[in-house]
Design an enzyme around this catalytic site. Structure first.
Site, PDB file in Angstrom:
ATOM      1  N   TRP A  23       0.822  -1.187   0.003  1.00  0.00           N
ATOM      2  CA  TRP A  23       0.001   0.098  -0.034  1.00  0.00           C
ATOM      3  C   TRP A  23       0.956   1.223  -0.016  1.00  0.00           C
ATOM      4  O   TRP A  23       1.872   1.232   0.675  1.00  0.00           O
ATOM      5  CB  TRP A  23      -0.936  -0.021   1.156  1.00  0.00           C
ATOM      6  CG  TRP A  23      -1.820   1.214   1.348  1.00  0.00           C
ATOM      7  CD1 TRP A  23      -2.807   1.614   0.656  1.00  0.00           C
ATOM      8  CD2 TRP A  23      -1.537   2.599   1.968  1.00  0.00           C
ATOM      9  NE1 TRP A  23      -3.202   2.610   1.296  1.00  0.00           N
ATOM     10  CE2 TRP A  23      -2.607   3.333   1.893  1.00  0.00           C
ATOM     11  CE3 TRP A  23      -0.441   2.619   2.947  1.00  0.00           C
ATOM     12  CZ2 TRP A  23      -2.550   4.668   2.361  1.00  0.00           C
ATOM     13  CZ3 TRP A  23      -0.527   4.035   3.389  1.00  0.00           C
ATOM     14  CH2 TRP A  23      -1.554   4.888   3.258  1.00  0.00           C
ATOM     15  N   SER A  83       3.750  -6.985   1.958  1.00  0.00           N
ATOM     16  CA  SER A  83       2.970  -6.109   2.675  1.00  0.00           C
ATOM     17  C   SER A  83       1.502  -6.266   1.873  1.00  0.00           C
ATOM     18  O   SER A  83       0.929  -7.658   1.742  1.00  0.00           O
ATOM     19  CB  SER A  83       3.120  -4.801   2.916  1.00  0.00           C
ATOM     20  OG  SER A  83       2.411  -4.093   3.781  1.00  0.00           O
ATOM     21  N   LEU A  84       0.805  -5.296   1.554  1.00  0.00           N
ATOM     22  CA  LEU A  84      -0.400  -5.589   0.898  1.00  0.00           C
ATOM     23  C   LEU A  84      -0.455  -6.446  -0.466  1.00  0.00           C
ATOM     24  O   LEU A  84      -1.320  -7.292  -0.795  1.00  0.00           O
ATOM     25  CB  LEU A  84      -1.115  -4.284   0.388  1.00  0.00           C
ATOM     26  CG  LEU A  84      -2.176  -4.331  -0.554  1.00  0.00           C
ATOM     27  CD1 LEU A  84      -3.382  -4.757   0.190  1.00  0.00           C
ATOM     28  CD2 LEU A  84      -2.741  -2.777  -0.718  1.00  0.00           C
ATOM     29  N   LEU A 146      11.230   5.297   4.473  1.00  0.00           N
ATOM     30  CA  LEU A 146      12.428   4.675   4.028  1.00  0.00           C
ATOM     31  C   LEU A 146      13.584   5.010   5.083  1.00  0.00           C
ATOM     32  O   LEU A 146      14.362   4.040   4.932  1.00  0.00           O
ATOM     33  CB  LEU A 146      12.604   5.317   2.630  1.00  0.00           C
ATOM     34  CG  LEU A 146      11.676   4.944   1.549  1.00  0.00           C
ATOM     35  CD1 LEU A 146      11.942   5.424   0.300  1.00  0.00           C
ATOM     36  CD2 LEU A 146      11.614   3.331   1.351  1.00  0.00           C
ATOM     37  N   GLN A 147      13.780   6.089   5.631  1.00  0.00           N
ATOM     38  CA  GLN A 147      14.867   6.384   6.476  1.00  0.00           C
ATOM     39  C   GLN A 147      14.865   5.440   7.663  1.00  0.00           C
ATOM     40  O   GLN A 147      15.883   4.794   7.959  1.00  0.00           O
ATOM     41  CB  GLN A 147      14.945   7.704   6.816  1.00  0.00           C
ATOM     42  CG  GLN A 147      15.141   8.798   5.867  1.00  0.00           C
ATOM     43  CD  GLN A 147      15.168  10.070   6.094  1.00  0.00           C
ATOM     44  OE1 GLN A 147      14.046  10.538   7.066  1.00  0.00           O
ATOM     45  NE2 GLN A 147      15.791  11.027   5.504  1.00  0.00           N
ATOM     46  N   LEU A 148      13.630   5.098   8.301  1.00  0.00           N
ATOM     47  CA  LEU A 148      13.454   4.276   9.291  1.00  0.00           C
ATOM     48  C   LEU A 148      13.856   2.822   8.961  1.00  0.00           C
ATOM     49  O   LEU A 148      14.679   1.993   9.870  1.00  0.00           O
ATOM     50  CB  LEU A 148      12.024   4.243   9.847  1.00  0.00           C
ATOM     51  CG  LEU A 148      11.815   5.484  10.571  1.00  0.00           C
ATOM     52  CD1 LEU A 148      10.402   5.555  11.073  1.00  0.00           C
ATOM     53  CD2 LEU A 148      12.743   5.749  12.067  1.00  0.00           C
ATOM     54  N   GLN A 149      13.361   2.280   7.728  1.00  0.00           N
ATOM     55  CA  GLN A 149      13.714   0.859   7.412  1.00  0.00           C
ATOM     56  C   GLN A 149      15.155   0.858   7.012  1.00  0.00           C
ATOM     57  O   GLN A 149      15.752  -0.428   7.356  1.00  0.00           O
ATOM     58  CB  GLN A 149      13.073   0.843   5.966  1.00  0.00           C
ATOM     59  CG  GLN A 149      11.629   0.847   6.051  1.00  0.00           C
ATOM     60  CD  GLN A 149      10.771   0.122   7.173  1.00  0.00           C
ATOM     61  OE1 GLN A 149      11.074  -1.176   7.393  1.00  0.00           O
ATOM     62  NE2 GLN A 149      10.169   0.908   7.962  1.00  0.00           N
ATOM     63  N   ASP A 207       9.608  -5.265  12.917  1.00  0.00           N
ATOM     64  CA  ASP A 207       8.556  -4.606  12.089  1.00  0.00           C
ATOM     65  C   ASP A 207       7.259  -4.289  12.890  1.00  0.00           C
ATOM     66  O   ASP A 207       6.699  -5.441  13.746  1.00  0.00           O
ATOM     67  CB  ASP A 207       8.125  -5.700  10.976  1.00  0.00           C
ATOM     68  CG  ASP A 207       7.171  -5.045  10.023  1.00  0.00           C
ATOM     69  OD1 ASP A 207       6.626  -3.928  10.486  1.00  0.00           O
ATOM     70  OD2 ASP A 207       6.826  -5.674   8.819  1.00  0.00           O
ATOM     71  N   HIS A 235      10.136  -3.050   8.158  1.00  0.00           N
ATOM     72  CA  HIS A 235       8.875  -3.613   7.439  1.00  0.00           C
ATOM     73  C   HIS A 235       9.219  -3.830   5.780  1.00  0.00           C
ATOM     74  O   HIS A 235       8.565  -4.337   5.075  1.00  0.00           O
ATOM     75  CB  HIS A 235       7.939  -2.410   7.376  1.00  0.00           C
ATOM     76  CG  HIS A 235       6.445  -2.920   6.656  1.00  0.00           C
ATOM     77  ND1 HIS A 235       5.799  -4.033   7.185  1.00  0.00           N
ATOM     78  CD2 HIS A 235       5.688  -2.339   5.940  1.00  0.00           C
ATOM     79  CE1 HIS A 235       4.811  -4.223   6.296  1.00  0.00           C
ATOM     80  NE2 HIS A 235       4.717  -2.990   5.458  1.00  0.00           N
TER      81      HIS A 235
END
Length: 258
Positions: A23, A83-84, A146-149, A207, A235
């Site tokens: 999503w 994910s979705l 994206l920065q967190l991933q 996640d 995630h």
């Protein structure tokens, strides 16, 4: 017709891989993964309805999205859903078993929200808070996502720089809202017993959106499946741990699948 980014195969290729995004994203979410997959694989990353460049025909429907992808597949293919996109892949495998050779579900779910007989799901308030942030300023929050991933990933800035411009073309607000509503309503648990292909489940230990307990549920219900939890991933394991993820998926597809 759903738009797709396609990488042509070498002449001796026999496998076809389809990548299905989640999503609020589009096919460009896989731009960093595709070059890491074997050059002999023909790979297509598709846009879900109303995402990226794909047209949106109301309403957004999970089963219809799966049917649309199935219409593009002319021989049993290896399907990777994030994910979705993993939920769409489950519908694809259950509704069109002749089109699916294997499934890889990463950071995905059979049902997103919790209820009395499904404690593995997310509480509605937590989901609403996350989605509200994306609605308020998509471009800002997709970059923060994206920065967190990629928090501890070498070349994080380079990866973000490569995929963000195209990823930010996320689709129409109406399509995103309807896709989210469909994901919140969807319940694919009744389909799991119908799926009889090799399944690889890859989840991130950190996640908070699709925590490992959702993968554990799928692992219990999908016969013969294999569950891998990348403890330091969140995630998007295929972004944060791209080399390890690509190697894992390559071995799954080329190593007999089971």
């Amino acid at each position: 017709m759903r738009r797709q980014r396609e990488r042509k195969s070498m002449p001796d290729a026999v496998k076809k891989v389809y990548l299905i995004h989640g999503w609020g994203a589009n096919r460009h979410m896989f731009d960093d993964l595709m070059p890491r997959l074997p050059a002999t694989w023909p790979v297509s990353a598709v846009d879900l309805p109303g995402h990226g460049d794909a047209p949106f025909v109301r309403p957004f429907d999970i089963a219809a999205a799966a049917d649309g992808i199935a219409a593009q597949i002319d021989a049993p293919a290896d399907i990777l859903g994030w994910s979705l996109g993993g939920l769409v892949a489950l519908y694809l495998a259950a509704r069109h078993p002749d089109k699916v050779r294997s499934l890889c579900l990463t950071a995905s779910f059979a049902r997103l929200t919790a209820d009395e007989d499904y404690p593995e799901g997310l509480a509605a308030p937590a989901l609403g808070k996350m989605v509200g942030a994306f609605r308020s300023d998509y471009a800002k929050h997709i970059k923060q996502f994206l920065q967190l991933q990629l928090l501890h990933t070498p070349d994080a800035d380079g990866i973000i720089g490569r995929i963000l411009p195209d990823l930010a073309r996320c689709g129409t607000p109406q399509a995103l809202q309807e896709a989210l509503d469909a994901a919140e309503r969807a319940d694919a648990r009744h389909l799991l017993d119908k799926i009889d292909v090799p399944v690889l489940l890859v989840f991130g230990g950190k996640d908070a959106i699709t925590p490992p307990r959702m993968g554990e549920y799928l692992h219990r219900r999908l016969k013969g499946s294999r569950l891998v939890v990348m403890e330091k991933a969140a995630h998007a394991p295929f972004l944060s741990h791209a080399e390890a993820f690509a190697a894992l998926y390559r071995d799954f597809v080329e190593g007999g699948l089971r």
